[in-house]
Design a protein around this motif. Structure first.
Motif, PDB file in Angstrom:
ATOM      1  N   GLU A 104      10.378   2.886  -5.218  1.00  4.28           N
ATOM      2  CA  GLU A 104      10.441   3.725  -4.216  1.00  4.28           C
ATOM      3  C   GLU A 104      10.405   3.303  -2.865  1.00  4.28           C
ATOM      4  OE1 GLU A 104       8.332   3.616  -6.957  1.00  4.28           O
ATOM      5  OE2 GLU A 104       8.805   5.522  -8.121  1.00  4.28           O
ATOM      6  N   SER A 147       1.890   3.207  -4.027  1.00  2.00           N
ATOM      7  CA  SER A 147       2.282   3.797  -5.528  1.00  2.00           C
ATOM      8  C   SER A 147       1.766   3.470  -6.859  1.00  2.00           C
ATOM      9  CB  SER A 147       3.773   3.218  -5.706  1.00  2.00           C
ATOM     10  OG  SER A 147       4.225   3.398  -7.086  1.00  2.00           O
ATOM     11  N   ARG A 148       1.416   4.178  -7.591  1.00  2.00           N
ATOM     12  CA  ARG A 148       0.945   4.164  -8.888  1.00  2.00           C
ATOM     13  C   ARG A 148       1.643   2.953  -9.770  1.00  2.00           C
ATOM     14  NH1 ARG A 148      -3.949   6.113 -11.333  1.00  2.00           N
ATOM     15  NH2 ARG A 148      -4.503   8.406 -10.419  1.00  2.00           N
ATOM     16  N   ARG A 149       2.873   2.790  -9.397  1.00  2.00           N
ATOM     17  CA  ARG A 149       3.627   1.637 -10.092  1.00  2.00           C
ATOM     18  C   ARG A 149       3.054   0.182 -10.078  1.00  2.00           C
ATOM     19  NH1 ARG A 149       9.091   3.389 -12.102  1.00  2.00           N
ATOM     20  NH2 ARG A 149       9.370   5.356 -11.449  1.00  2.00           N
ATOM     21  N   GLU A 206       7.413  13.302  -0.516  1.00  2.00           N
ATOM     22  CA  GLU A 206       8.348  12.021  -0.198  1.00  2.00           C
ATOM     23  C   GLU A 206       7.692  11.788   1.138  1.00  2.00           C
ATOM     24  OE1 GLU A 206       9.938   9.846  -2.303  1.00  2.00           O
ATOM     25  OE2 GLU A 206      10.447   8.714  -0.665  1.00  2.00           O
ATOM     26  N   GLU A 260       0.322  11.403  -9.983  1.00  2.00           N
ATOM     27  CA  GLU A 260       1.088  10.701 -10.825  1.00  2.00           C
ATOM     28  C   GLU A 260       1.923   9.653  -9.852  1.00  2.00           C
ATOM     29  OE1 GLU A 260       4.731   9.564 -13.115  1.00  2.00           O
ATOM     30  OE2 GLU A 260       5.039  11.045 -11.667  1.00  2.00           O
ATOM     31  N   LYS A 261       2.180   9.655  -8.744  1.00  2.00           N
ATOM     32  CA  LYS A 261       3.067   9.007  -7.767  1.00  2.00           C
ATOM     33  C   LYS A 261       2.318   7.948  -7.326  1.00  2.00           C
ATOM     34  CE  LYS A 261       6.939  12.245  -7.091  1.00  2.00           C
ATOM     35  NZ  LYS A 261       7.950  11.454  -7.692  1.00  2.00           N
ATOM     36  N   THR A 262       0.840   8.495  -6.945  1.00  2.00           N
ATOM     37  CA  THR A 262       0.121   7.598  -6.029  1.00  2.00           C
ATOM     38  C   THR A 262      -1.451   7.374  -6.604  1.00  2.00           C
ATOM     39  OG1 THR A 262      -0.955   7.130  -3.878  1.00  2.00           O
ATOM     40  CG2 THR A 262      -0.473   9.489  -4.636  1.00  2.00           C
TER      41      THR A 262
END
Ligand code: PEP
Ligand code: MN
Length: 336
Positions: free
Chosen positions: A66, A72-74, A215, A260-262
């Motif tokens: 991203e 990010s949560r990733r 975003e 979910e995203k962060t």
């Protein structure tokens, strides 16, 4: 790609990592926050990240595709929790209620709101002293003197302060009197302000822009983080739509998607989101069930007389009822 460096990494080890990143054809950005030391490496080429991961001085490494990376949560699965002191912690595991008037109006008003919050065990008071108003002739806030009074009364009563900062030059004069800086919807992409709030290191509540995408919100948060400040919460406050029956469209879809995203806490502002007093309660409860980490809303002892946003402001009776209901709804959510 995010590389977390070991705490206190010797300069020569860091130089070696930077050299290797450059050799691969990536550009490294160094980020030092309250918590840790990172390199955010930007580039397109595919390569085996173990080449960097095995270098001495690297604590952790992840590829994050991203545009936003550190938030990010990733990269970080563990949710961010923001400790405001005295046991007030915002983030997963707690449900935070922040309430107060749209604008700070004077000593008596602050005292009455503080008493209402203390009575209902709410620990964070909102209230603007620098107000972004659509009309230049509307009340624009009491400024720094109002903030000092706000701060004194809150400190005497164990209440934390969240208030809006509108421009870079205000940060320094405000910082000692604020627990959380609010970035308003109109300033959501004021990148100079976001950079400076990154450097300032105080917790920040970042609102979604009036027509902002998720975003854009996430990238705005990345500005703050990449300038050194991890203490960020995101706030859904409604977006501009074509419907005229209410002020904005409170986009509760954003809550689970952002979660979910962060890893950052997600707060909902139903007051600005719907803009009508009678419906704030419903939307606040919906926000709890959607998974929000907290709600921020407007309350005043006589909303009809409020200097701003009275039409969406709850009186104390309505506010007390909402607090009780949100706590019940949160307990129910936790029991699922
Ligand atoms: C406010 O919180 O009073 C405010 C002006 O909010 P927003 O920036 O969301 O309009
Ligand atoms: Mn307002």
């Amino acid at each position: 790609m995010i590389i977390q460096l070991q705490q206190g990494i010797p300069a020569e080890l860091k130089e070696n990592i930077l050299r290797q990143i450059q050799e691969i054809g990536y550009k490294a950005n160094e980020v030092i926050t309250q918590e840790a030391h990172y390199l955010v490496a930007i580039g397109k080429k595919e390569f085996d990240i173990r080449r960097i991961g095995q270098l001495p001085g690297v604590a952790d490494i992840h590829r994050v595709s991203e545009e936003y990376k550190l938030i990010s949560r990733r990269w970080r699965v563990e949710p961010t929790r923001i400790d405001l002191g005295d046991g007030v912690v915002i983030g997963e595991g707690n449900f935070s209620i922040m309430a107060g008037p749209c604008s700070i109006e004077g000593e008596e008003q602050i005292e009455r709101v503080v008493a209402h919050l203390v009575e209902n065990n709410v620990k964070v008071m909102r209230g603007g002293v620098f107000k972004p108003r659509s009309s230049p002739y509307a009340f624009r806030g009491l400024g720094i003197d109002g903030l000092k009074t706000f701060h004194r009364i809150c400190r005497e009563n164990g209440i934390k302060i969240i208030t809006e900062v509108m421009q870079v030059s205000q940060i320094e004069e405000m910082i000692d009197y604020v627990d959380v800086f609010q970035v308003g919807a109109r300033n959501s992409q004021n990148f100079n302000l976001l950079d400076s709030l990154g450097e300032a290191q105080k917790p920040v509540l970042l609102k979604r822009g009036i027509s902002g995408t998720l975003e854009e919100l996430l990238q705005a948060a990345e500005y703050i983080f990449s300038n050194g400040n991890e203490k960020i919460m995101l706030c859904e406050r409604g977006i501009r739509g074509y419907e005229k029956a209410y002020r904005n469209i409170l986009d509760l879809n954003a809550v689970p998607v952002l979660k979910e995203k962060t890893h950052l806490p997600v707060i909902v502002d139903p007051s600005h989101g719907i803009g009508l007093r009678d419906y704030v309660d419903s939307m606040a409860l919906a926000a709890v069930m959607a998974g929000a980490d907290g709600v921020i809303y407007e309350t005043h002892y006589t909303p009809e007389k409020a200097f701003s946003d009275g039409q969406q402001t709850l009186n104390f009776q309505e506010s007390a009822r909402l607090i009780e209901r949100m706590r019940k709804a949160y307990a129910l959510r936790e029991s699922f």
